[in-house]
Design a protein around this motif. Structure first.
Motif, PDB file in Angstrom:
ATOM      1  N   TYR A  48      -3.911   5.285  -5.511  1.00 39.61           N
ATOM      2  CA  TYR A  48      -4.847   5.302  -4.392  1.00 39.61           C
ATOM      3  C   TYR A  48      -6.289   5.458  -4.844  1.00 39.61           C
ATOM      4  CZ  TYR A  48      -0.930   5.459  -1.181  1.00 39.61           C
ATOM      5  OH  TYR A  48       0.192   5.146  -0.477  1.00 39.61           O
ATOM      6  N   ALA A  49      -6.476   6.072  -6.024  1.00 37.82           N
ATOM      7  CA  ALA A  49      -7.856   6.173  -6.502  1.00 37.82           C
ATOM      8  C   ALA A  49      -8.374   4.805  -6.950  1.00 37.82           C
ATOM      9  CB  ALA A  49      -7.942   7.174  -7.650  1.00 37.82           C
ATOM     10  N   ARG A  77     -12.004   9.020   0.048  1.00 37.28           N
ATOM     11  CA  ARG A  77     -11.660   8.676  -1.323  1.00 37.28           C
ATOM     12  C   ARG A  77     -12.279   9.641  -2.310  1.00 37.28           C
ATOM     13  NH1 ARG A  77      -9.735   3.733  -2.092  1.00 37.28           N
ATOM     14  NH2 ARG A  77     -10.531   3.735  -4.217  1.00 37.28           N
ATOM     15  N   MET A  86      -7.179   1.711  -5.673  1.00 37.23           N
ATOM     16  CA  MET A  86      -6.850   0.630  -4.755  1.00 37.23           C
ATOM     17  C   MET A  86      -7.597   0.859  -3.447  1.00 37.23           C
ATOM     18  SD  MET A  86      -4.902   0.066  -1.870  1.00 37.23           S
ATOM     19  CE  MET A  86      -3.499   1.157  -1.772  1.00 37.23           C
ATOM     20  N   CYS A 111       0.809  -1.219   0.000  1.00 36.81           N
ATOM     21  CA  CYS A 111       0.000   0.000   0.000  1.00 36.81           C
ATOM     22  C   CYS A 111       0.833   1.256   0.000  1.00 36.81           C
ATOM     23  CB  CYS A 111      -0.830   0.098   1.268  1.00 36.81           C
ATOM     24  SG  CYS A 111      -2.059  -1.095   1.373  1.00 36.81           S
ATOM     25  N   ARG A 118       1.127   8.023  -6.956  1.00 32.61           N
ATOM     26  CA  ARG A 118       0.300   7.856  -5.760  1.00 32.61           C
ATOM     27  C   ARG A 118      -1.166   8.098  -6.012  1.00 32.61           C
ATOM     28  NH1 ARG A 118       3.764   9.210  -0.936  1.00 32.61           N
ATOM     29  NH2 ARG A 118       3.703   7.156  -0.007  1.00 32.61           N
ATOM     30  N   GLU A 119      -1.460   9.252  -6.622  1.00 32.72           N
ATOM     31  CA  GLU A 119      -2.847   9.663  -6.752  1.00 32.72           C
ATOM     32  C   GLU A 119      -3.640   8.621  -7.533  1.00 32.72           C
ATOM     33  OE1 GLU A 119      -4.571  13.886  -8.103  1.00 32.72           O
ATOM     34  OE2 GLU A 119      -2.643  13.881  -7.070  1.00 32.72           O
TER      35      GLU A 119
END
Ligand code: HEM
Ligand code: ATP
Ligand code: ATP
Ligand code: MG
Ligand code: MG
Lengths: 223, 219, 249, 64, 223, 219
Positions: free
Chosen positions: B82-83, B111, B85, B57, B78-79
C-alpha cells in the motif's frame, strides 16, 4: 502511526468545524428530545425528577445513535473509505482516530450540557455530577460500539433504522447502569459499583471495538 | 511465464477467478506486470473490470487465485504494497466541504505523506487547478473534481498506479494530461493498470488484457 | 400608479441604494438607542420604586420584557421579509431576514436567561415547564433551525429561499404552538407554578419599561442594518460598485 | 431609594437579589456588545475577502 | 392525474416491499425505544402508566422522524427527483403520493401496534382506543409536515440532525395534543376537544403542506 | 435570428446568463434549435455545460434571460414542454433495488406513459440488456446501468432530448449505439442537445455551441 492517528483526527475535526452549525446539531437534538418529555408527559416537577435520569440517558443514547452515520457514511459514499483501507497504516489506528473525532464532536458536548438539562428536569445538584460522570464514561462506549454497527450497515442504503436495530440492544447495559447511577445518586446513595462497571466496559470497548470495526470495514469494502 | 518467481514482476496474479451473483466473470486469469509496464484492462460494460481492479488492490477477495506483490502474497506484505501502490476508483474520494488543498492534504495524510506546499501548488498547476486551491470542492464541476485526484496521483509518487476509468468527466485537455502523466510515470520506471472505454492513445508500447471475450485471459 | 410604486420599490430595494441610505440611517438609530437606553436604565434602576411583593428583583423586568417582546417581533419581521423575498424576488428582503435571525436568537436567549434568573427568586426554580416559557424555548429552536438551514446550503439564493420558506411555515406554527402549549399547561398545571399575576404596574415602572422596549427596537434597527450591509457587500462582491467602494475603504 | 438616602452599596446589594439582577444586566450588556462587535468584525472580513478577490483577479488577468 | 398519483404510490410501495426487512424497521425502532423506558426509568407499573402516553407518542414521533429521509433522499441522490420534477403531472400530486406511501409504510404500522405497547405500559383499555385514534390522526401530519423539512434539507449532506432541528419544533403541538388525549382518556374524561384539534390540524396540513413541499422541492432542485 | 417569432424553433434561449458563486459562466447566450436539429454543447471542465442544461430544463433558474418552448416562456407551458422533452443528467436515476424492467416502468410512469411489455423488451434488446430485465439494477455494472437510461429514452418518444454526458461509462458499442439513436431520432424530426467530452462522430450536420471561450455564444 501516532502521526496517522493525529492526521485523521485532525481531518475529521476540521471537516466538522468547516460546517460550524453541524457541530451543534447532536447537542441541539439532545436538548430537543429531552424537552419533548415534559411536554408529552407532564410538567410536574416531582414526576419529572423521577423520570429525569432515564430520559436524559435515553436521549443521549438516541442522539449518539443518530450521529453515528457521520462516522463512515460519507467516507463510504465518496470512496474515501477505500483510500483509508489502502493506507499503509494499521486500520485499527485509523478507526480509533475516527471514533475519537466522533466522540469529541458528539459525546463530549452532551456530557458538558447534561447538567443544564438536569437542572431543567430538577435533578438534585449532587446527582448532576454523577450524571456528568456516567455520561463521560458511557458516551465513548456508545461511539465505540456504534462504530461496529455503522461499519456493518454502511453499505446498506437507508441503513438508519437497521443500524438502530443492531446497535440498540448492545447499548442497553450502558443505559441501565448509567441511568441507574444517577437515580441512586439522587437518593443520596453511593454509586461506586455502577461507575466501576461503566469504567470496565469502557476499557473493554476501547481495546476490542476498534478491532471488530476494522474487520467489519474489510467485509464491507469487499463489494 | 507466470510461474517463474525470478521474474522482476512487481504485480502478478495467478489463476484469479471472480464470480458475481451467479455469473463467472473471469477465471484462470494470470497477469504479470513488470516495472515500467502499462497495462490496459479492456472489456465491454459489465465484463468485470472494476471487480478485477478491486481484487488487485486487496479491497475485494478473489473467489480463487492469488495476487502477488513483488513475488509475495499481498495479504502478507500489505504495508509495503500500500505504500507503493495508489488506487483511483469510480468514486471521487473528495470531500465537498474541504478546499482543494485540504482535500489533497488529507488524501496524502492517509498515505502518511507530507508534501511541501509549493510542490502541491506545482501539481495543482499541472492539472489545471491553479487558483482553485482554496475553493471548496463542492463548488467545482465534475471534471474539476476528478482533476484533484490527478494531482493526488502525481504527489503520491507511488510505483504502481491502478486507475478505474481515469478519463471520466475529463475534457480533451484532461485526457491529454492523463496520457502525458502515464508516459512520464512509465519513463521513471513506474507501472500502471487502468481501464477506459474512451480510447487513450499512448505513444508507447502498452499491453492490454481483454475480459469477457476469452474466458481465461492469459498473457 | 401601481407600476410607479413597483418601480420605486425596486429602486429603493436595489442593494446599492440600500447600502447608501442605510449608511446614513445607522448613526441616527444607534445614537437614539443609546440615549433612550441610558435614560431607561437610569429610570429603571434609580427612579422606579421598589416592588412591594418582589423587592428589588423585579428590576430584571427592564431587561426581560423588552427582550421577550423583541424575540417575537424579530421573528415576525423575519417571516414577513422572507415572504416578500420569496414572492416578489426582492433580494434585499432576504438579506434583511438573514440578518435578523442571529439578533432575534440573541434576544430570545436573553429573555430565557433573564427569565430564569428571575424565576429562581420568584418560584424557587430556574426553570418551570410553564406555557410561556416553553413556547419561548421553542421559539429559540425555530431561530436555530432557520440559521442552521441558512448556513448549511451553499448556494446563497437557494439558502435564502429554503430558509425563508421555513420561516413562513414556522410563523404559521407559532400561534398553534402558543395555544397548544397554553392549553396543555392549563390542563396539567395545578398549583405547581405561581402564575405571573400581572401587577397593575406603577407608572414609574411602566415608563422605564416602555423606554427600554423602544430602545431595544432602535438597537435592533441599527444592528440589523449593519448586518444587512454586510450581506449586501458579501453577495454583491462581484459588482463594480462594491469593488469601487471596497477599494476606497 | 424612595426618599431614603441613596447609597451605592445598597444599590449594588439590590435588596439581596444582587446575583440575579446584576447577572441579568451584565448578560444584557454582553449581548449588546456582542451584537455590536460581531457585525463589525464580519464587515472587516467581508471587505478583506473582496480585496483579496480583486487582487487575485488582477494577477490572473495578467496571465491571460 | 389520479393515475400519476397511483403509479408513484405503487412504485414506492413496491420499492419498500422489495426490501422486506426495511418495512419493519420503523416499527421495530418504535418498539425498541418504548421499551428502553421501563429499563432506564423504572419498571414500576404506576409510574409507567403515567408516563406511557407521553413515551409512546415521543417514540412514535422519533421513529417517523428517522424514517423521513426515505421520502426524498434516495430519489434526490440518484436523480429520480429531477425526473419527477420534469413530469408533466402537477408536482403537488406527486408529493401527495410520496407522502401517502411514506405514511402507509411507517405511520400506519405504528398505529396498529401502539395498543400492544399500551398494554405493556399499563394503559387502560379504553384509553388504548384513544391512543390509536390520536396516532391515526397525528401520524399523517407528521409525514406531511416532515415532507417539507426533508425537501428543504435533502440537498444538505448529513442532514439528519439538521432535519430534526427544523422539524421537531413544528411537531410539538401534535405531540402535546396526542399525548394529552391519551392521558385524559386514562382518567376517563372526554377527549373530544383534543381529537377535533388533531383532525383540524390534519385537514390543514393535507391542504397546505404538499404545496409548501412542492415549492421546497423546486428550490432544492435549483442547484 | 433569435428574435423572429415565426421561426419554427422548438427551443430557443434569449440572453441567458448564469452566475455561480462569484464567476460569470456565460451571459447573453441565445440559441435557437429547430426541429430535426442536433446541437452539441462544448466546453472545458467547469465551463457551465451542466448548469446550462439544467436551466434549459427549467430545473434551475437562469440569472437573466429566458427559455422558450415553441415560442412561449417555459414556465407558462410546463406541462406541454415536459411531455415532449426528456432530460438525462449526470445521475443514473436508477433504483438499485428495482429490476431493470421495473426501473424502466417507473421512469415511464413519471411521464405518465404506459408502454406494452414487448415494446420494452425490444428496447432492452436494442441497448444490449436483453435477458437482464429481471435483474436488480444494483447487480449491474456502471455501464449497464447507463444503458437502462438509453432504453428509457427510446421508449419515451420525446421530441427533444437533453443529455448530459450520455457516453459516461459506455463501452465502444455503447457509444455507437448512442450515435445511431441520435441519427434515427433526427431523421424522425426530433431534436437533441447534448454535451460530451468523448468525441461523438455523427455523420450528419450538427451544430455546436462552445461555452467559456467566447463570452457571449451566439448562433
Ligand atoms: C425562563 C423564564 C421566562 C421566560 C422564557 C419568559 C418569557 C416571557 C415572554 C415570551 C414574554 C412576552 C410575552 C408576550 O408578550 O406575549 C414575557 C413577558 C413577561 N414576563 Fe417572562 N419569562 C420568564 C420568566 C419570568 C419571570 C420569573 C417573571 C416574573 C415573575 C416574568 C415576568 C414577565 C412579565 C411581567 C412579562 C410582561 C407581561 C406581558 O407583557 O404581558 N417572566 N416573558
Ligand atoms: N454547487 C455548486 N456551487 C457553486 N458553484 C458550482 C457548483 N457546481 C458547479 N459550480 C461551478 O460552476 C461551474 C460550472 O459547473 P458545471 O457543472 O456546469 O460545469 P460543466 O461544464 O458541466 O463541467 P464538467 O465538464 O466538469 O462536467 C464550475 O466552474 C464550478 O466551479
Ligand atoms: N454489487 C453487485 N452485486 C452483484 N453483482 C454485481 C455487483 N456489481 C457488479 N455486479 C456484476 O458484476 C459484473 C461486473 O461488474 P463490474 O462493475 O466489475 O463491470 P465493469 O467491467 O467495471 O463494467 P463497466 O464498464 O460498466 O464499468 C456485472 O455484470 C454485474 O452484473
Ligand atoms: Mg466499472
Ligand atoms: Mg457537467
Amino acid at each position: 502511526m501516532l502521526k496517522a492517528f493525529y492526521h485523521l483526527l485532525a481531518r475529521d475535526l476540521r471537516l466538522a468545524f468547516r460546517l460550524r452549525h453541524e457541530l451543534a446539531n447532536p447537542l441541539i437534538f439532545f436538548v430537543l428530545v429531552v424537552s419533548l418529555f415534559p411536554l408529552a408527559v407532564t410538567p410536574n416537577a416531582e414526576l419529572l425528577q423521577e423520570m429525569a435520569p432515564g430520559v436524559i440517558w435515553v436521549s443521549a443514547l438516541l442522539s449518539v445513535l443518530l450521529s453515528l452515520d457521520r462516522l463512515f457514511k460519507q467516507d463510504y459514499e465518496d470512496g474515501s473509505l477505500d483510500q483509508l483501507m489502502l493506507s499503509p497504516n494499521p486500520l485499527v489506528i485509523l478507526v480509533l482516530a475516527k471514533v475519537a473525532a466522533h466522540w469529541l464532536l458528539t459525546g463530549l458536548p452532551l456530557v458538558l450540557i447534561a447538567p443544564l438539562l438536569g437542572l431543567f428536569m430538577y435533578v438534585p445538584a449532587e446527582a448532576n455530577g454523577v450524571l456528568m460522570l456516567s455520561l463521560l464514561l458511557g458516551t465513548p462506549v456508545l461511539s465505540l460500539v456504534g462504530a461496529i454497527g455503522v461499519s456493518l450497515t454502511v453499505a446498506v442504503n437507508r441503513g438508519g433504522v437497521l443500524l438502530s436495530l443492531i446497535i440498540l440492544p448492545l447499548y442497553i447495559p450502558i443505559l441501565i447502569f448509567g441511568a441507574n447511577a444517577v437515580d441512586v445518586a439522587s437518593d443520596g446513595l453511593s454509586v461506586r459499583g455502577q461507575i466501576l462497571f461503566l469504567g470496565a466496559v469502557l476499557a473493554m470497548s476501547i481495546s476490542l471495538a476498534p478491532l471488530a470495526t476494522a474487520v467489519a470495514l474489510r467485509i464491507t469494502a469487499s463489494r | 511465464m507466470s510461474n517463474t518467481n525470478t521474474s522482476p514482476s512487481i504485480l502478478e496474479t495467478r489463476q484469479l477467478e471472480c464470480v458475481r451473483d451467479d455469473r463467472l466473470l473471469f477465471s484462470g486469469l494470470s497477469i504479470t506486470l513488470a516495472a515500467g509496464e502499462v497495462l490496459q484492462i479492456e472489456g465491454a460494460n459489465g465484463s468485470g473490470k472494476t471487480s478485477l481492479l478491486r481484487i488487485l488492490c486487496g479491497l475485494r477477495r478473489a473467489d480463487a487465485g492469488e495476487v502477488l506483490w513483488q513475488g509475495e502474497e499481498v495479504s502478507g506484505v500489505r504495508e509495503d504494497y500500500y505504500a507503493n501502490m495508489i488506487y483511483i476508483g469510480h468514486l471521487p474520494c473528495i470531500k465537498g466541504d474541504l478546499t482543494t488543498l485540504e482535500n489533497i492534504r488529507s488524501l496524502l495524510d492517509t498515505r502518511s505523506q507530507s508534501v511541501p506546499l509549493d510542490e502541491i501548488d506545482q501539481a495543482l498547476a499541472k492539472v489545471g487547478l491553479a487558483g482553485f486551491d482554496d475553493v471548496p470542492a463542492k463548488a467545482l464541476s465534475s471534471g474539476q473534481r476528478r482533476r484533484i485526484l490527478l494531482a493526488f496521483i502525481l504527489l503520491a509518487k507511488a510505483r504502481l498506479w491502478i486507475m478505474d476509468e481515469p478519463l471520466t468527466a475529463l475534457d480533451v485537455q484532461g485526457v491529454a494530461l492523463v496520457e502525458s502523466m502515464l508516459l512520464e510515470h512509465r519513463e521513471a520506471g513506474g507501472s500502471a493498470i487502468f481501464t477506459t472505454h474512451h480510447g487513450m492513445q499512448l505513444p508507447c508500447e502498452m499491453r492490454s488484457v481483454t475480459l469477457g471475450i476469452q474466458q481465461a485471459g492469459k498473457c | 400608479m401601481f407600476k410607479r410604486i413597483w418601480g420605486w420599490i425596486q429602486r429603493f430595494s436595489s442593494p446599492k441604494h440600500f447600502y447608501d441610505i442605510s449608511g446614513k440611517m445607522i448613526p441616527w438609530f444607534a445614537v437614539s438607542a443609546l440615549l433612550l437606553g441610558v435614560y431607561g436604565l437610569y429610570m429603571g434602576l434609580f427612579v422606579a420604586p421598589t416592588d412591594y411583593q418582589q423587592g428589588e428583583s423585579y428590576r430584571i423586568i427592564f431587561i426581560h420584557v423588552p427582550a421577550a417582546w423583541m424575540s417575537l417581533f424579530i421573528y415576525m419581521v423575519m417571516a414577513i421579509a422572507s415572504a416578500i423575498g420569496l414572492i416578489w424576488q426582492i433580494k434585499l428582503a432576504d438579506m434583511v431576514a438573514a440578518a435578523s435571525a442571529p439578533i432575534g436568537a440573541w434576544f430570545t436567549f436573553l429573555a430565557l436567561v433573564t427569565g430564569s434568573l428571575w424565576g429562581k427568586p420568584m418560584w424557587g426554580a430556574y426553570w418551570v415547564w410553564d406555557a410561556r416559557l416553553t413556547s419561548e424555548l421553542i421559539l429559540l429552536f425555530l431561530y436555530f433551525g432557520y440559521m442552521a438551514l441558512q448556513s448549511s446550503i451553499e448556494d446563497q439564493r437557494t439558502a435564502d429561499k429554503a430558509s425563508g420558506l421555513l420561516a413562513i411555515v414556522g410563523v404559521v406554527n407559532i400561534p398553534i404552538i402558543h395555544y397548544s402549549v397554553e392549553w396543555w399547561n392549563t390542563l396539567h398545571q395545578g398549583a405547581t407554578v405561581a402564575k405571573f399575576d400581572k401587577p397593575s404596574m406603577h407608572i414609574d415602572m411602566l415608563i422605564p419599561l416602555l423606554v427600554m422596549a423602544f430602545a431595544a427596537k432602535l438597537f435592533y434597527a441599527a444592528v440589523v442594518l449593519v448586518r444587512a450591509r454586510n450581506e449586501v457587500l458579501m453577495r454583491e462582491r462581484n459588482r463594480q460598485w462594491v469593488r469601487e467602494l471596497v477599494e476606497k475603504i | 431609594m424612595n426618599g431614603s438616602e441613596f447609597s451605592w452599596s445598597e444599590f449594588f446589594h439590590m435588596g439581596g437579589y444582587a446575583v440575579f439582577v446584576w447577572s441579568s444586566y451584565g448578560l444584557a450588556l454582553l449581548m449588546v456588545v456582542v451584537n455590536i462587535v460581531s457585525p463589525i468584525i464580519e464587515r472587516k472580513r467581508v471587505i478583506a475577502r473582496v480585496k483579496r478577490a480583486i487582487k487575485r483577479e488582477a494577477s490572473n488577468g495578467q496571465v491571460n
